[in-house]
Motif scaffolding. Structure first.
Motif, PDB file in Angstrom:
ATOM      1  N   THR A 163     -86.759 114.931  36.382  1.00 28.30           N
ATOM      2  CA  THR A 163     -87.448 115.879  37.261  1.00 28.30           C
ATOM      3  C   THR A 163     -88.069 115.238  38.507  1.00 28.30           C
ATOM      4  OG1 THR A 163     -89.550 115.696  36.046  1.00 28.30           O
ATOM      5  CG2 THR A 163     -87.980 117.388  35.305  1.00 28.30           C
ATOM      6  N   VAL A 164     -88.080 113.906  38.581  1.00 33.63           N
ATOM      7  CA  VAL A 164     -88.614 113.260  39.781  1.00 33.63           C
ATOM      8  C   VAL A 164     -87.784 113.686  40.998  1.00 33.63           C
ATOM      9  CG1 VAL A 164     -88.889 111.058  40.981  1.00 33.63           C
ATOM     10  CG2 VAL A 164     -89.638 111.284  38.608  1.00 33.63           C
ATOM     11  N   ARG A 165     -88.468 114.181  42.013  1.00 29.88           N
ATOM     12  CA  ARG A 165     -87.839 114.705  43.240  1.00 29.88           C
ATOM     13  C   ARG A 165     -86.816 115.794  42.931  1.00 29.88           C
ATOM     14  NH1 ARG A 165     -88.339 110.551  48.201  1.00 29.88           N
ATOM     15  NH2 ARG A 165     -90.423 109.843  47.641  1.00 29.88           N
ATOM     16  N   MET A 166     -87.094 116.554  41.906  1.00 31.33           N
ATOM     17  CA  MET A 166     -86.255 117.707  41.596  1.00 31.33           C
ATOM     18  C   MET A 166     -86.172 118.638  42.799  1.00 31.33           C
ATOM     19  SD  MET A 166     -86.982 120.764  38.825  1.00 31.33           S
ATOM     20  CE  MET A 166     -86.389 119.946  37.366  1.00 31.33           C
ATOM     21  N   PHE A 167     -87.311 118.777  43.512  1.00 28.50           N
ATOM     22  CA  PHE A 167     -87.321 119.592  44.718  1.00 28.50           C
ATOM     23  C   PHE A 167     -87.265 118.667  45.924  1.00 28.50           C
ATOM     24  CE2 PHE A 167     -88.075 122.827  41.770  1.00 28.50           C
ATOM     25  CZ  PHE A 167     -87.739 124.021  42.389  1.00 28.50           C
ATOM     26  N   ASP A 168     -86.025 118.346  46.289  1.00 28.58           N
ATOM     27  CA  ASP A 168     -85.752 117.497  47.441  1.00 28.58           C
ATOM     28  C   ASP A 168     -85.387 118.383  48.629  1.00 28.58           C
ATOM     29  OD1 ASP A 168     -83.237 118.432  46.751  1.00 28.58           O
ATOM     30  OD2 ASP A 168     -82.438 116.466  46.199  1.00 28.58           O
ATOM     31  N   VAL A 179     -91.889 117.077  43.577  1.00 28.81           N
ATOM     32  CA  VAL A 179     -91.547 117.565  44.918  1.00 28.81           C
ATOM     33  C   VAL A 179     -91.537 116.391  45.888  1.00 28.81           C
ATOM     34  CG1 VAL A 179     -92.240 119.076  46.814  1.00 28.81           C
ATOM     35  CG2 VAL A 179     -92.585 119.810  44.442  1.00 28.81           C
ATOM     36  N   ASP A 180     -90.496 116.287  46.680  1.00 21.75           N
ATOM     37  CA  ASP A 180     -90.411 115.281  47.736  1.00 21.75           C
ATOM     38  C   ASP A 180     -91.324 115.742  48.868  1.00 21.75           C
ATOM     39  OD1 ASP A 180     -89.687 113.895  50.090  1.00 21.75           O
ATOM     40  OD2 ASP A 180     -87.661 113.545  49.350  1.00 21.75           O
ATOM     41  N   GLU A 181     -92.460 115.070  49.051  1.00 26.06           N
ATOM     42  CA  GLU A 181     -93.461 115.538  50.011  1.00 26.06           C
ATOM     43  C   GLU A 181     -92.968 115.481  51.455  1.00 26.06           C
ATOM     44  OE1 GLU A 181     -97.259 113.698  49.391  1.00 26.06           O
ATOM     45  OE2 GLU A 181     -97.416 114.453  47.337  1.00 26.06           O
ATOM     46  N   CYS A 195     -93.045 121.919  34.671  1.00 26.21           N
ATOM     47  CA  CYS A 195     -92.226 120.991  33.886  1.00 26.21           C
ATOM     48  C   CYS A 195     -92.883 119.612  33.887  1.00 26.21           C
ATOM     49  CB  CYS A 195     -90.818 120.898  34.472  1.00 26.21           C
ATOM     50  SG  CYS A 195     -90.786 120.517  36.246  1.00 26.21           S
ATOM     51  N   PRO A 196     -92.594 118.793  32.882  1.00 26.49           N
ATOM     52  CA  PRO A 196     -93.165 117.441  32.868  1.00 26.49           C
ATOM     53  C   PRO A 196     -92.494 116.554  33.906  1.00 26.49           C
ATOM     54  CG  PRO A 196     -91.657 117.703  31.043  1.00 26.49           C
ATOM     55  CD  PRO A 196     -91.783 119.054  31.691  1.00 26.49           C
ATOM     56  N   PHE A 238     -99.988 115.313  43.726  1.00 27.36           N
ATOM     57  CA  PHE A 238     -99.388 114.617  44.855  1.00 27.36           C
ATOM     58  C   PHE A 238     -98.672 113.361  44.394  1.00 27.36           C
ATOM     59  CE2 PHE A 238    -102.966 117.089  46.185  1.00 27.36           C
ATOM     60  CZ  PHE A 238    -102.477 117.773  47.297  1.00 27.36           C
ATOM     61  N   GLU A 239     -97.750 112.878  45.242  1.00 30.70           N
ATOM     62  CA  GLU A 239     -96.995 111.670  44.916  1.00 30.70           C
ATOM     63  C   GLU A 239     -97.922 110.484  44.703  1.00 30.70           C
ATOM     64  OE1 GLU A 239     -92.823 112.713  47.293  1.00 30.70           O
ATOM     65  OE2 GLU A 239     -94.177 111.186  48.084  1.00 30.70           O
ATOM     66  N   LYS A 240     -98.980 110.390  45.520  1.00 30.82           N
ATOM     67  CA  LYS A 240     -99.966 109.329  45.370  1.00 30.82           C
ATOM     68  C   LYS A 240    -101.326 109.971  45.136  1.00 30.82           C
ATOM     69  CE  LYS A 240    -101.955 105.259  47.633  1.00 30.82           C
ATOM     70  NZ  LYS A 240    -101.973 104.423  48.868  1.00 30.82           N
TER      71      LYS A 240
END
Length: 329
Positions: A218-223, A245-247, A212-213, A267-269
């Motif tokens: 969708t930011v942190r959809m997988f928390d 994904v929340d790393e 997904c974009p 990755f987040e960064k």
């Protein structure tokens, strides 16, 4: 130089097939720039070359400041499918099309997702290390798994998700699809099972792969809560975008036994710092945001990026590759 030529700034990674499109025309003046250019230097380049009528971007951001610096931008093209580094709203306000390469790298990302599933299930990294370390006798302590008969949940059923589904079907997996923007009929005609409740579907999945974009939704959809819904034996694959994904939560799930493993291309960064704690885990495999970058995909993306740009100049934009369709309203 003729004053009616269109000035372009083109990322230096543009393959020759793309350059050939520009070189075949007499109305384009194209200038290369580094994909590693800083924001300040890019704006300085825009101002020095102004008016700039089109850009072909790699990772370089493009927003209001760049729009002003260009002095005449008509099209913003990404040599890829992601566009989170482009201020789409700002471009839309000025009726400037933001374009991506459509299906050009979709097969490559779908293959990478399947590769990560297989690498994790077959415990490829562990077994390779075992053999090279002369630890043959430990092999029965690292028994691999089959994809055959397993359930995969695909989040996002666009250009990449649909291709990933076909590859998973070839492995004789049961394919579930979550995409609130697609109808159940569209998903099911592809031989997949549509699910409308992501949280309800997660406990039944052996693999979850994200296509997904990256959007505010969708930011942190997988928390942490969502990761806890997955099976302890399940694997998470992210070849979409960092930040979905929340790393920190993923690290906690992987180290506590709540999740079996993960395959991460994003990755987040980025570039991902070497001290990222996920890199110290044996049940994580990684790649440097390269899932959609193969030799063949680069050629396809370069050619399509060039075609996208000239289509705008010719008054016939390739509409299926335009992100902000509302400019045509």
């Amino acid at each position: 130089m003729a004053t009616n030529k269109k000035k372009l700034l083109i990322v230096e990674t543009m393959p020759q097939d793309g350059w050939a499109v520009f070189e075949a025309r007499g109305d384009i003046d194209a200038v290369r720039f580094s994909n590693a250019i800083s924001a300040a230097d890019f704006n300085a380049l825009l101002r020095a070359q102004a008016p700039v009528h089109g850009v072909a971007l790699g990772a370089t951001a493009f927003g209001k400041t760049e729009l002003e610096s260009s002095g005449g931008i008509e099209v913003v093209a990404r040599m890829g499918v992601g566009f989170d580094a482009v201020d789409v709203a700002a471009m839309t306000a000025h009726r400037i099309p933001v374009m991506t390469t459509g299906v050009a790298n979709s097969p490559s990302v779908a293959e990478a997702a399947l590769f990560m599933m297989l690498t994790l299930a077959k415990r490829a990294a562990e077994l390779d290390t075992m053999v090279k370390a002369g630890q043959w006798g430990k092999r029965l302590g690292a028994i691999p798994y089959d994809l055959y008969g397993k359930t995969v949940l695909i989040v996002g059923f666009g250009r990449i998700g649909t291709r990933t589904a076909r590859r998973c079907q070839a492995m004789e997996m049961q394919v579930l699809v979550y995409d609130p923007l697609k109808s159940a009929a569209e998903i099911e005609v592809a031989g997949c099972t549509a699910v409308s409740d992501l949280d309800a579907a997660l406990p039944g999945a052996d693999f979850v792969t994200l296509h997904c974009p990256k959007t505010p939704q969708t930011v942190r959809m997988f928390d942490a809560a969502r990761l806890q819904r997955m099976k302890p034996s399940a694997y998470l694959i992210n070849t979409a975008r960092g930040g979905i994904v929340d790393e920190a939560a993923l690290h906690a799930a992987l180290t506590s036994g709540a999740l079996a493993g993960a395959g991460l291309d994003v990755f987040e960064k980025e570039p991902a710092p070497g001290d990222n704690p996920l890199f110290r885990l044996d049940n994580v495999i990684t790649a440097p945001h390269l899932a959609g970058v193969t030799s063949e995909a680069l050629d396809r993306m370069g050619l399509q990026t060039a075609r996208n740009i000239v289509s705008v100049f010719d008054g016939t934009p390739v509409r299926e590759n335009v992100v902000n369709h509302e400019i045509f309203g």
